[in-house]
Design a protein around this motif. Structure first.
Motif, PDB file in Angstrom:
ATOM      1  N   LEU A 189      37.662  33.964  47.783  1.00 58.12           N
ATOM      2  CA  LEU A 189      36.446  34.767  47.752  1.00 58.12           C
ATOM      3  C   LEU A 189      36.789  36.209  47.412  1.00 58.12           C
ATOM      4  CD1 LEU A 189      35.140  33.518  51.222  1.00 58.12           C
ATOM      5  CD2 LEU A 189      34.569  32.525  49.007  1.00 58.12           C
ATOM      6  N   VAL A 190      35.828  36.916  46.800  1.00 54.47           N
ATOM      7  CA  VAL A 190      36.017  38.330  46.494  1.00 54.47           C
ATOM      8  C   VAL A 190      34.781  39.113  46.938  1.00 54.47           C
ATOM      9  CG1 VAL A 190      36.245  40.067  44.674  1.00 54.47           C
ATOM     10  CG2 VAL A 190      37.590  37.980  44.554  1.00 54.47           C
ATOM     11  N   VAL A 191      35.003  40.221  47.653  1.00 54.87           N
ATOM     12  CA  VAL A 191      33.936  41.149  48.006  1.00 54.87           C
ATOM     13  C   VAL A 191      34.078  42.367  47.111  1.00 54.87           C
ATOM     14  CG1 VAL A 191      32.908  42.563  49.823  1.00 54.87           C
ATOM     15  CG2 VAL A 191      33.947  40.358  50.406  1.00 54.87           C
ATOM     16  N   ARG A 192      33.003  42.692  46.384  1.00 48.83           N
ATOM     17  CA  ARG A 192      33.014  43.833  45.461  1.00 48.83           C
ATOM     18  C   ARG A 192      32.073  44.937  45.951  1.00 48.83           C
ATOM     19  NH1 ARG A 192      35.714  42.504  40.902  1.00 48.83           N
ATOM     20  NH2 ARG A 192      36.003  40.279  40.461  1.00 48.83           N
ATOM     21  N   ASP A 193      32.381  46.173  45.580  1.00 51.69           N
ATOM     22  CA  ASP A 193      31.503  47.282  45.944  1.00 51.69           C
ATOM     23  C   ASP A 193      30.344  47.384  44.965  1.00 51.69           C
ATOM     24  OD1 ASP A 193      32.492  48.473  43.635  1.00 51.69           O
ATOM     25  OD2 ASP A 193      33.756  49.909  44.697  1.00 51.69           O
ATOM     26  N   ARG A 194      29.508  48.408  45.133  1.00 48.76           N
ATOM     27  CA  ARG A 194      28.310  48.546  44.295  1.00 48.76           C
ATOM     28  C   ARG A 194      28.651  48.755  42.821  1.00 48.76           C
ATOM     29  NH1 ARG A 194      24.663  52.050  46.775  1.00 48.76           N
ATOM     30  NH2 ARG A 194      25.809  52.007  48.737  1.00 48.76           N
ATOM     31  N   ALA A 195      29.868  49.266  42.528  1.00 50.61           N
ATOM     32  CA  ALA A 195      30.279  49.489  41.141  1.00 50.61           C
ATOM     33  C   ALA A 195      30.919  48.247  40.525  1.00 50.61           C
ATOM     34  CB  ALA A 195      31.258  50.655  41.072  1.00 50.61           C
ATOM     35  N   GLY A 196      31.121  47.209  41.344  1.00 46.69           N
ATOM     36  CA  GLY A 196      31.734  45.982  40.837  1.00 46.69           C
ATOM     37  C   GLY A 196      33.232  45.910  41.028  1.00 46.69           C
ATOM     38  N   ASP A 197      33.826  46.924  41.666  1.00 46.24           N
ATOM     39  CA  ASP A 197      35.273  46.916  41.904  1.00 46.24           C
ATOM     40  C   ASP A 197      35.594  46.056  43.133  1.00 46.24           C
ATOM     41  OD1 ASP A 197      35.778  48.670  39.783  1.00 46.24           O
ATOM     42  OD2 ASP A 197      35.349  50.411  41.048  1.00 46.24           O
ATOM     43  N   ALA A 198      36.712  45.336  43.087  1.00 51.87           N
ATOM     44  CA  ALA A 198      37.109  44.450  44.182  1.00 51.87           C
ATOM     45  C   ALA A 198      37.573  45.255  45.385  1.00 51.87           C
ATOM     46  CB  ALA A 198      38.205  43.508  43.717  1.00 51.87           C
ATOM     47  N   LEU A 199      36.964  44.979  46.534  1.00 52.17           N
ATOM     48  CA  LEU A 199      37.378  45.587  47.797  1.00 52.17           C
ATOM     49  C   LEU A 199      38.265  44.654  48.591  1.00 52.17           C
ATOM     50  CD1 LEU A 199      33.997  47.077  49.091  1.00 52.17           C
ATOM     51  CD2 LEU A 199      35.942  48.349  48.163  1.00 52.17           C
ATOM     52  N   LEU A 200      37.921  43.373  48.571  1.00 48.61           N
ATOM     53  CA  LEU A 200      38.607  42.368  49.374  1.00 48.61           C
ATOM     54  C   LEU A 200      38.843  41.095  48.581  1.00 48.61           C
ATOM     55  CD1 LEU A 200      36.827  42.377  52.868  1.00 48.61           C
ATOM     56  CD2 LEU A 200      39.284  42.607  52.499  1.00 48.61           C
ATOM     57  N   LEU A 201      40.030  40.566  48.675  1.00 51.06           N
ATOM     58  CA  LEU A 201      40.342  39.226  48.188  1.00 51.06           C
ATOM     59  C   LEU A 201      40.629  38.386  49.426  1.00 51.06           C
ATOM     60  CD1 LEU A 201      41.105  37.082  46.047  1.00 51.06           C
ATOM     61  CD2 LEU A 201      43.438  38.012  46.122  1.00 51.06           C
ATOM     62  N   ILE A 202      39.900  37.289  49.580  1.00 56.41           N
ATOM     63  CA  ILE A 202      40.038  36.457  50.774  1.00 56.41           C
ATOM     64  C   ILE A 202      40.464  35.057  50.352  1.00 56.41           C
ATOM     65  CG2 ILE A 202      38.901  35.602  52.853  1.00 56.41           C
ATOM     66  CD1 ILE A 202      36.787  37.852  52.353  1.00 56.41           C
ATOM     67  N   ARG A 203      41.538  34.570  50.953  1.00 57.57           N
ATOM     68  CA  ARG A 203      42.074  33.257  50.581  1.00 57.57           C
ATOM     69  C   ARG A 203      42.278  32.378  51.799  1.00 57.57           C
ATOM     70  NH1 ARG A 203      46.617  35.027  46.054  1.00 57.57           N
ATOM     71  NH2 ARG A 203      45.216  34.933  44.260  1.00 57.57           N
ATOM     72  N   ARG A 204      41.989  31.098  51.632  1.00 53.41           N
ATOM     73  CA  ARG A 204      42.243  30.120  52.683  1.00 53.41           C
ATOM     74  C   ARG A 204      43.630  29.537  52.482  1.00 53.41           C
ATOM     75  NH1 ARG A 204      38.130  25.676  52.391  1.00 53.41           N
ATOM     76  NH2 ARG A 204      39.574  24.794  50.873  1.00 53.41           N
ATOM     77  N   LYS A 205      44.409  29.516  53.547  1.00 51.14           N
ATOM     78  CA  LYS A 205      45.763  28.971  53.473  1.00 51.14           C
ATOM     79  C   LYS A 205      45.690  27.458  53.366  1.00 51.14           C
ATOM     80  CE  LYS A 205      50.274  29.451  55.695  1.00 51.14           C
ATOM     81  NZ  LYS A 205      51.014  30.005  56.848  1.00 51.14           N
TER      82      LYS A 205
END
Length: 206
Positions: A65-81
């Motif tokens: 999963l990826v959480v992006r800010d209002r400008a579309g830049d990636a804030l968080l990359l979330i991965r399941r092990k």
């Protein structure tokens, strides 16, 4: 009994996302067939986009999963092990990574997802990097039922960080609100919500 108030901002991702006042945000799910799934987070007062969350329908990878800010830049990359050990474990583990100014990933939180009939009775708990509490193996906990959009995220002292709910009379769970308490990192809250969304097979799931 009222929840104890925070004495200092809870900045997991960045202080930029810690508001001095309570914030009400609206989550709107995106149709998987059109946009690849995920959801959009808007300010309740202005309707402007604050975050966008992308699931595997967009990324092409399950458990990412990826959480992006209002400008579309990636804030968080979330991965399941993944792996055999994880498949046999009571808990599946998710890891959330932030990005510094050079684009280098940094581990900021871990989330344990119940992975069995026995584990399903356990709470979903999150630990941060670095740790915020000195006791136990977790810093935050999800209480209540996310599928019904009736849950809270609390810290190890029982203080409410965020509350998730739906307006009275709303039948669809495609639109719900999140109340984030003063001083709490909104980007972190929606990183946790992104994982919950995926765990329960909602908008970010394949």
């Amino acid at each position: 009994m009222a929840s104890p108030k925070l004495k200092a901002p809870v900045a997991i991702i960045s202080k930029l996302y810690c508001s001095p006042s309570q914030v009400v945000l609206t989550v709107r799910k995106r149709p998987q067939t059109v946009t690849g799934g995920g959801f959009v987070v808007t300010e309740d007062s202005t309707q402007s986009v604050v975050f966008r969350v992308e699931g595997c329908g967009v990324l092409g990878s399950q458990g990412e999963l990826v959480v992006r800010d209002r400008a579309g830049d990636a804030l968080l990359l979330i991965r399941r092990k993944e792996g055999v050990v994880q498949a046999l474990s009571i808990n599946r583990k998710w890891k959330g990574y932030s990005f510094d100014y050079e684009g280098i990933r940094k581990l900021v939180f871990k989330l344990k997802e119940p992975n069995s009939c026995l584990g399903r009775t356990s709470a979903i708990r999150i630990s941060t990097e670095p740790r915020r509490s000195s006791g136990g193996d977790w810093d935050f906990e999800v209480q209540g039922r996310f599928p019904e959009k009736a849950c809270t995220i609390v810290d190890h002292l029982g203080r409410i960080m965020a509350q998730i709910g739906v307006e009275k009379g709303m039948r669809s769970m495609d639109l719900y609100y999140v109340v984030v308490k003063p001083g709490v990192d909104q980007a972190f809250v929606f990183g946790v919500i992104a994982v919950l969304d995926n765990i329960y097979g909602e908008s970010t799931a394949c």
